[in-house]
Design a protein around this motif. Sequence first.
Motif, PDB file in Angstrom:
ATOM      1  N   TRP A 249      15.730  47.881  13.864  1.00 54.54           N
ATOM      2  CA  TRP A 249      15.260  46.895  14.837  1.00 54.54           C
ATOM      3  C   TRP A 249      13.785  46.597  14.620  1.00 54.54           C
ATOM      4  CZ3 TRP A 249      16.198  43.105  17.916  1.00 54.54           C
ATOM      5  CH2 TRP A 249      15.370  42.784  19.003  1.00 54.54           C
ATOM      6  N   ASP A 250      13.458  45.305  14.550  1.00 54.29           N
ATOM      7  CA  ASP A 250      12.076  44.852  14.426  1.00 54.29           C
ATOM      8  C   ASP A 250      11.660  44.261  15.771  1.00 54.29           C
ATOM      9  OD1 ASP A 250       9.799  43.076  13.973  1.00 54.29           O
ATOM     10  OD2 ASP A 250      10.136  43.443  11.837  1.00 54.29           O
ATOM     11  N   GLU A 251      10.867  44.997  16.504  1.00 50.97           N
ATOM     12  CA  GLU A 251      10.455  44.582  17.843  1.00 50.97           C
ATOM     13  C   GLU A 251       9.666  43.282  17.816  1.00 50.97           C
ATOM     14  OE1 GLU A 251       9.925  44.559  21.932  1.00 50.97           O
ATOM     15  OE2 GLU A 251      11.273  45.831  20.723  1.00 50.97           O
ATOM     16  N   ARG A 252       8.845  43.106  16.796  1.00 50.33           N
ATOM     17  CA  ARG A 252       8.015  41.906  16.723  1.00 50.33           C
ATOM     18  C   ARG A 252       8.858  40.650  16.548  1.00 50.33           C
ATOM     19  NH1 ARG A 252       5.976  38.923  12.610  1.00 50.33           N
ATOM     20  NH2 ARG A 252       6.838  40.374  11.082  1.00 50.33           N
ATOM     21  N   ARG A 253       9.823  40.694  15.656  1.00 51.61           N
ATOM     22  CA  ARG A 253      10.612  39.500  15.368  1.00 51.61           C
ATOM     23  C   ARG A 253      11.895  39.410  16.187  1.00 51.61           C
ATOM     24  NH1 ARG A 253      11.274  38.059   9.195  1.00 51.61           N
ATOM     25  NH2 ARG A 253      12.224  36.264  10.235  1.00 51.61           N
ATOM     26  N   GLY A 254      12.290  40.502  16.817  1.00 54.62           N
ATOM     27  CA  GLY A 254      13.504  40.463  17.626  1.00 54.62           C
ATOM     28  C   GLY A 254      14.772  40.357  16.800  1.00 54.62           C
ATOM     29  N   LEU A 255      14.796  41.034  15.638  1.00 57.49           N
ATOM     30  CA  LEU A 255      15.932  40.995  14.722  1.00 57.49           C
ATOM     31  C   LEU A 255      16.172  42.380  14.139  1.00 57.49           C
ATOM     32  CD1 LEU A 255      14.998  37.745  12.744  1.00 57.49           C
ATOM     33  CD2 LEU A 255      17.011  37.998  14.224  1.00 57.49           C
ATOM     34  N   PHE A 256      17.367  42.584  13.617  1.00 60.45           N
ATOM     35  CA  PHE A 256      17.701  43.807  12.892  1.00 60.45           C
ATOM     36  C   PHE A 256      17.665  43.496  11.398  1.00 60.45           C
ATOM     37  CE2 PHE A 256      19.467  44.506  17.045  1.00 60.45           C
ATOM     38  CZ  PHE A 256      19.383  45.874  17.263  1.00 60.45           C
ATOM     39  N   LEU A 278      24.435  42.376  18.288  1.00 62.68           N
ATOM     40  CA  LEU A 278      24.762  41.763  19.571  1.00 62.68           C
ATOM     41  C   LEU A 278      26.153  42.168  20.036  1.00 62.68           C
ATOM     42  CD1 LEU A 278      24.184  39.616  21.817  1.00 62.68           C
ATOM     43  CD2 LEU A 278      25.039  37.895  20.209  1.00 62.68           C
ATOM     44  N   ALA A 279      27.043  42.475  19.085  1.00 63.83           N
ATOM     45  CA  ALA A 279      28.430  42.827  19.404  1.00 63.83           C
ATOM     46  C   ALA A 279      28.603  44.279  19.830  1.00 63.83           C
ATOM     47  CB  ALA A 279      29.324  42.534  18.196  1.00 63.83           C
ATOM     48  N   LEU A 280      27.527  45.065  19.828  1.00 67.63           N
ATOM     49  CA  LEU A 280      27.628  46.496  20.152  1.00 67.63           C
ATOM     50  C   LEU A 280      27.109  46.768  21.564  1.00 67.63           C
ATOM     51  CD1 LEU A 280      26.343  48.092  16.824  1.00 67.63           C
ATOM     52  CD2 LEU A 280      28.696  48.105  17.684  1.00 67.63           C
ATOM     53  N   PRO A 281      27.974  47.087  22.502  1.00 65.48           N
ATOM     54  CA  PRO A 281      27.502  47.395  23.856  1.00 65.48           C
ATOM     55  C   PRO A 281      26.594  48.614  23.919  1.00 65.48           C
ATOM     56  CG  PRO A 281      29.860  46.979  23.851  1.00 65.48           C
ATOM     57  CD  PRO A 281      29.440  47.085  22.420  1.00 65.48           C
ATOM     58  N   GLY A 282      26.659  49.484  22.892  1.00 63.90           N
ATOM     59  CA  GLY A 282      25.785  50.646  22.864  1.00 63.90           C
ATOM     60  C   GLY A 282      24.335  50.319  22.557  1.00 63.90           C
ATOM     61  N   ILE A 283      24.068  49.095  22.105  1.00 63.57           N
ATOM     62  CA  ILE A 283      22.697  48.648  21.892  1.00 63.57           C
ATOM     63  C   ILE A 283      22.113  48.245  23.254  1.00 63.57           C
ATOM     64  CG2 ILE A 283      21.238  46.914  20.771  1.00 63.57           C
ATOM     65  CD1 ILE A 283      22.510  48.848  18.780  1.00 63.57           C
ATOM     66  N   PRO A 284      20.885  48.654  23.578  1.00 62.36           N
ATOM     67  CA  PRO A 284      20.316  48.305  24.887  1.00 62.36           C
ATOM     68  C   PRO A 284      20.438  46.817  25.205  1.00 62.36           C
ATOM     69  CG  PRO A 284      18.890  49.865  23.770  1.00 62.36           C
ATOM     70  CD  PRO A 284      19.960  49.481  22.779  1.00 62.36           C
ATOM     71  N   ARG A 288      19.851  43.099  23.068  1.00 59.34           N
ATOM     72  CA  ARG A 288      20.915  42.123  22.811  1.00 59.34           C
ATOM     73  C   ARG A 288      20.567  40.763  23.412  1.00 59.34           C
ATOM     74  NH1 ARG A 288      25.672  43.841  25.404  1.00 59.34           N
ATOM     75  NH2 ARG A 288      24.602  45.540  26.462  1.00 59.34           N
ATOM     76  N   GLU A 289      19.940  40.762  24.571  1.00 56.50           N
ATOM     77  CA  GLU A 289      19.542  39.496  25.181  1.00 56.50           C
ATOM     78  C   GLU A 289      18.476  38.791  24.351  1.00 56.50           C
ATOM     79  OE1 GLU A 289      18.471  40.654  29.149  1.00 56.50           O
ATOM     80  OE2 GLU A 289      20.518  40.320  29.909  1.00 56.50           O
ATOM     81  N   ARG A 290      17.552  39.539  23.764  1.00 59.59           N
ATOM     82  CA  ARG A 290      16.556  38.928  22.886  1.00 59.59           C
ATOM     83  C   ARG A 290      17.224  38.288  21.674  1.00 59.59           C
ATOM     84  NH1 ARG A 290      11.308  41.843  20.906  1.00 59.59           N
ATOM     85  NH2 ARG A 290      11.095  39.726  20.072  1.00 59.59           N
ATOM     86  N   GLU A 294      16.634  34.389  21.707  1.00 59.41           N
ATOM     87  CA  GLU A 294      15.587  33.976  20.779  1.00 59.41           C
ATOM     88  C   GLU A 294      16.132  33.466  19.446  1.00 59.41           C
ATOM     89  OE1 GLU A 294      12.583  36.977  20.275  1.00 59.41           O
ATOM     90  OE2 GLU A 294      12.482  37.401  22.430  1.00 59.41           O
ATOM     91  N   HIS A 295      17.373  33.842  19.128  1.00 55.43           N
ATOM     92  CA  HIS A 295      17.891  33.505  17.796  1.00 55.43           C
ATOM     93  C   HIS A 295      19.238  32.785  17.844  1.00 55.43           C
ATOM     94  CE1 HIS A 295      14.647  35.706  15.867  1.00 55.43           C
ATOM     95  NE2 HIS A 295      14.803  36.610  16.819  1.00 55.43           N
TER      96      HIS A 295
END
Length: 411
Positions: A249-256, A278-284, A288-290, A294-295
């Motif tokens: 996860w890249d916090e600055r760009r909001g992407l994996f 985005l498809a993983l509910p285990g991701i905060p 996922r909303e970012r 954003e993308h």
Amino acid sequence: MLDDAAEAVLRANWREGTRRDGTPFAFTCPSPRRYKHQWFWDSCFHAIAWTHIDRERAKEELRTLVRAGRPDGFMPHTAFWQASPRWRRAPLYATESFRGDTGTASIQTPLLAVAWERVAEGDDAFREEGLEPLAAYARWLIRERDPDGDGLLTILLPDESGLDDSPKYDAVYGSMAHWKPGYARLVQRCRRARWSAATLARTTDEHVEDVLINVAHALSLRALHRMSGGAEWAEHAARTEAALVERCWDERRGLFFDLAGRGETRVELSTWSSLAPLALPGIPRDIRERVANEHLLNPRRYGARFGVPSVSMEEPSFRPGFNAYRTWRGAAWVNTAWLLIGGLRSLGADDEADRIARGVADAAERSGFREYYHPRTGAGHGEHGFGWSTLLLDLPAGFSPTVGVNPSRTS
């Protein structure tokens, strides 16, 4: 009607018989003209599409996929049931030798447990039938494809993710990229190493801890946990999900981003793989909303009229038109929309999910069930009568990342 056209494609592409060694097979080839064999994640998608038409064929599709595997749990990217690859193509298939193999020695996007859970809806016997081979396959992946034990699987070839020629692999594989002549050298190197990820990860830099592969892995581990009740699968899934956040996860760009080579360098190029968690509910949820806001839903990046581009429209490498050998460089694919729509629905973004589904359906109405589509014009490209594009049948409400079948789906 698209439903009737989808059924016609699936039935036209159905193949069944008995291999020379007496092993029965029944599967859907992706496209009779160009893709005659059984491909791993294609069959997962075909089986899900078949549930809308003929569940028995869906079961046989997945049983055939399992029959292509080995006793140690490995299952191949491509299985050759009716004939081996022609001599011109054989050196490019990731087999153990140049001829005589019944399948490749490479893997592909591990969505089998996701498909099995879906097909097994209401059928306890079929669910039980799958538990042993699915568990063996998951253990093989964890044992053989996570050489550093960090919870993230490694791919050796770009096509092991299914995204063969994505521009995210260009800098990693260089002259050995999937669409370049040097790819044959990459395959031969893997043969010499006996397809050992541990050996290749230790001695080379042409390998990737791939985001999409690990999203599929975590989704299947969660499905296997739901089907079997085995706590180990939930634990492995949670470990993979945590590793994706901590390391990709890249916090600055909001992407994996993928991690490449021995230095595990981030491949900072925005492709739809960067959105797949985005498809993983285990991701905060905030992450996922970012990704979604954003993308995926951004009209400058992925919010196209006809499906989801495979590369951000802001990337210089975005090339959505037809190219015979470079097909994941911007074109929209039905399976991409299917996975990400499931992620949107888990966030309650049903209107946006419906909009994407309608765009994909519009492209199919215009161009038929093609291999991929131009995300801005809806023009169809690549093969006609492409099997996994019938996954369109499942777009309205089929995929859910938290259960095998979305409770809102109507029969």
